[in-house]
Design an enzyme around this catalytic site. Structure first.
Site, PDB file in Angstrom:
ATOM      1  N   ASP A   7       0.856  -1.188   0.000  1.00 51.74           N
ATOM      2  CA  ASP A   7       0.000   0.000   0.000  1.00 51.74           C
ATOM      3  C   ASP A   7       0.892   1.238   0.000  1.00 51.74           C
ATOM      4  OD1 ASP A   7      -2.441   1.491   0.130  1.00 51.74           O
ATOM      5  OD2 ASP A   7      -1.980   1.926   2.213  1.00 51.74           O
ATOM      6  N   SER A   8       0.299   2.370  -0.364  1.00 49.44           N
ATOM      7  CA  SER A   8       1.032   3.632  -0.329  1.00 49.44           C
ATOM      8  C   SER A   8       1.364   4.046   1.107  1.00 49.44           C
ATOM      9  CB  SER A   8       0.204   4.718  -1.008  1.00 49.44           C
ATOM     10  OG  SER A   8      -1.070   4.801  -0.394  1.00 49.44           O
ATOM     11  N   TYR A  39      -0.394   8.626  -2.721  1.00 50.19           N
ATOM     12  CA  TYR A  39      -0.252   8.347  -4.145  1.00 50.19           C
ATOM     13  C   TYR A  39      -1.439   8.944  -4.920  1.00 50.19           C
ATOM     14  CZ  TYR A  39       3.394   4.673  -3.618  1.00 50.19           C
ATOM     15  OH  TYR A  39       4.548   3.976  -3.378  1.00 50.19           O
ATOM     16  N   GLY A  40      -2.528   9.161  -4.221  1.00 52.38           N
ATOM     17  CA  GLY A  40      -3.773   9.565  -4.886  1.00 52.38           C
ATOM     18  C   GLY A  40      -3.728  10.923  -5.542  1.00 52.38           C
ATOM     19  N   CYS A  70      -3.726  -0.994  -2.271  1.00 51.14           N
ATOM     20  CA  CYS A  70      -3.956   0.401  -2.658  1.00 51.14           C
ATOM     21  C   CYS A  70      -4.782   0.465  -3.948  1.00 51.14           C
ATOM     22  CB  CYS A  70      -2.608   1.074  -2.875  1.00 51.14           C
ATOM     23  SG  CYS A  70      -2.734   2.797  -3.298  1.00 51.14           S
ATOM     24  N   ASN A  71      -5.911   1.143  -3.879  1.00 51.13           N
ATOM     25  CA  ASN A  71      -6.761   1.283  -5.060  1.00 51.13           C
ATOM     26  C   ASN A  71      -6.070   2.087  -6.155  1.00 51.13           C
ATOM     27  OD1 ASN A  71      -9.897   0.490  -4.496  1.00 51.13           O
ATOM     28  ND2 ASN A  71      -8.753   0.899  -2.635  1.00 51.13           N
ATOM     29  N   GLU A 150      -7.000   9.365   8.704  1.00 58.22           N
ATOM     30  CA  GLU A 150      -5.662   9.339   9.323  1.00 58.22           C
ATOM     31  C   GLU A 150      -5.632  10.136  10.627  1.00 58.22           C
ATOM     32  OE1 GLU A 150      -2.264   9.464   6.867  1.00 58.22           O
ATOM     33  OE2 GLU A 150      -3.092   7.868   5.619  1.00 58.22           O
ATOM     34  N   CYS A 180     -11.017   3.064  -1.903  1.00 56.18           N
ATOM     35  CA  CYS A 180      -9.827   3.618  -1.247  1.00 56.18           C
ATOM     36  C   CYS A 180      -9.613   2.836   0.042  1.00 56.18           C
ATOM     37  CB  CYS A 180     -10.037   5.098  -0.952  1.00 56.18           C
ATOM     38  SG  CYS A 180      -8.694   5.823   0.003  1.00 56.18           S
ATOM     39  N   THR A 181      -8.351   2.541   0.323  1.00 58.53           N
ATOM     40  CA  THR A 181      -8.019   1.731   1.500  1.00 58.53           C
ATOM     41  C   THR A 181      -8.611   2.254   2.807  1.00 58.53           C
ATOM     42  OG1 THR A 181      -5.995   3.043   1.511  1.00 58.53           O
ATOM     43  CG2 THR A 181      -5.824   0.759   0.728  1.00 58.53           C
ATOM     44  N   HIS A 182      -8.716   3.584   2.898  1.00 54.89           N
ATOM     45  CA  HIS A 182      -9.123   4.184   4.176  1.00 54.89           C
ATOM     46  C   HIS A 182     -10.626   4.096   4.451  1.00 54.89           C
ATOM     47  CE1 HIS A 182      -5.180   5.784   3.589  1.00 54.89           C
ATOM     48  NE2 HIS A 182      -5.219   6.515   4.692  1.00 54.89           N
TER      49      HIS A 182
HETATM   50  N1  DGL Z   1      -4.015   3.859  -0.481  1.00 55.25           N
HETATM   51  C1  DGL Z   1      -4.623   4.874  -1.303  1.00 55.25           C
HETATM   52  C2  DGL Z   1      -5.774   4.246  -2.103  1.00 55.25           C
HETATM   53  O1  DGL Z   1      -6.357   3.234  -1.728  1.00 55.25           O
HETATM   54  C3  DGL Z   1      -5.103   6.060  -0.491  1.00 55.25           C
HETATM   55  C4  DGL Z   1      -4.000   6.922   0.067  1.00 55.25           C
HETATM   56  C5  DGL Z   1      -3.142   7.561  -0.995  1.00 55.25           C
HETATM   57  O2  DGL Z   1      -3.592   8.523  -1.655  1.00 55.25           O
HETATM   58  O3  DGL Z   1      -2.024   7.104  -1.186  1.00 55.25           O
HETATM   59  O4  DGL Z   1      -6.105   4.759  -3.150  1.00 55.25           O
END
Ligand code: DGL
Length: 247
Positions: A7-8, A39-40, A70-71, A150, A180-182
């Site tokens: 994941d990011s 990363y988004g 990570c999506n 977060e 999105c993971t969150h």
């Molecule tokens: N892990 C990213 C996702 O699922 C979210 C956080 C990021 O922007 O890196 O897209």
């Protein structure tokens, strides 16, 4: 079975949680690129470059598979990762789309996809859902929800105002893809906001369903070995993992 989860940052722990609940793996090696998150907000080439670097990191371990939690990475870099890796690399977008197709029978159902700017701009979910003959698709980038999670703002006025800001103008969807993971950490509030009729699609559960359909998991591992790595401040990642995963 030994799996790498990429994941990011910390969000991919929501996918690890689902993997642990289903006891699919003997060993889970998590790598969060905490030094370069988010990363988004990045562009395609940068996301691909970082994702390939993650594959290089995972080459230090003999893995049976890599799961991209990570999506954003799943939306842009899965092919390139598969080319660089010596084991299968599986992403959450395909899994989420198949989970949607398995549970939403009406091809005209109003489906809302939410995610980072990069994920939504990629149209990865929409393209894959169209291939499954879904036609009533809506997508909305909801980047503010990432820092809220977060900051552990998981309920209350700020969250409610943010949900209104993003969704007030939209029709209630029949299915909401948490792209999105969150976002699984906001399940309760999103479900309350949209109501019981909206079905939430969670990447972690979708990955488990995908793995169970595609591979033969003949054994369960009650006490998998867990290793957490991060490109910056691994201690912080480990303490969040303790809290979120209860490990
Ligand atoms: N892990 C990213 C996702 O699922 C979210 C956080 C990021 O922007 O890196 O897209």
């Amino acid at each position: 079975m030994k799996v790498g989860v990429f994941d990011s940052g910390i969000g991919g722990l929501t996918v690890v949680k689902s993997l642990l609940e289903h006891q699919l793996f003997e060993e889970i090696i998590y790598f969060g690129d905490t030094a370069r998150v988010p990363y988004g907000t990045k562009d395609k080439n940068t996301i691909i470059r970082y994702a390939i670097e993650a594959i290089e990191f995972f080459k230090n371990f003999e893995l049976d598979m890599i799961i991209v939690a990570c999506n954003t990475v799943s939306a842009y870099a899965l092919d390139e990762m598969n080319e660089s890796a010596s084991c299968p690399v599986i992403g959450v977008v395909e899994a989420g789309v198949l989970a949607t197709a398995n549970s939403v029978k009406d091809k005209n159902a109003n489906i809302l996809i939410i995610g980072t700017n990069a994920t939504i701009n990629s149209k990865a979910y929409e393209d894959a859902l169209q291939l499954q003959n879904f036609s009533n698709l809506h997508a909305k980038a909801t980047p503010l929800l990432v820092p809220l999670v977060e900051e552990e703002i998981l309920s209350g006025d700020i969250l409610n105002a943010t949900l209104k800001h993003y969704f007030a103008e939209l029709k209630k969807p029949q299915a909401l893809i948490l792209g999105c993971t969150h976002f699984p950490l906001l399940t309760k509030e999103l479900q309350e906001y949209f109501g019981k009729e909206t079905q939430l699609i969670h990447s972690g559960d979708a990955i488990v369903e995908y793995l169970q359909n595609k591979f033969d998991f003949y054994k369960q591992y009650k006490n998998p070995r867990l290793k957490f790595f991060a490109s910056e401040n691994p201690e912080a990642l480990r303490s969040i993992a303790k809290k979120w995963l209860d490990v």
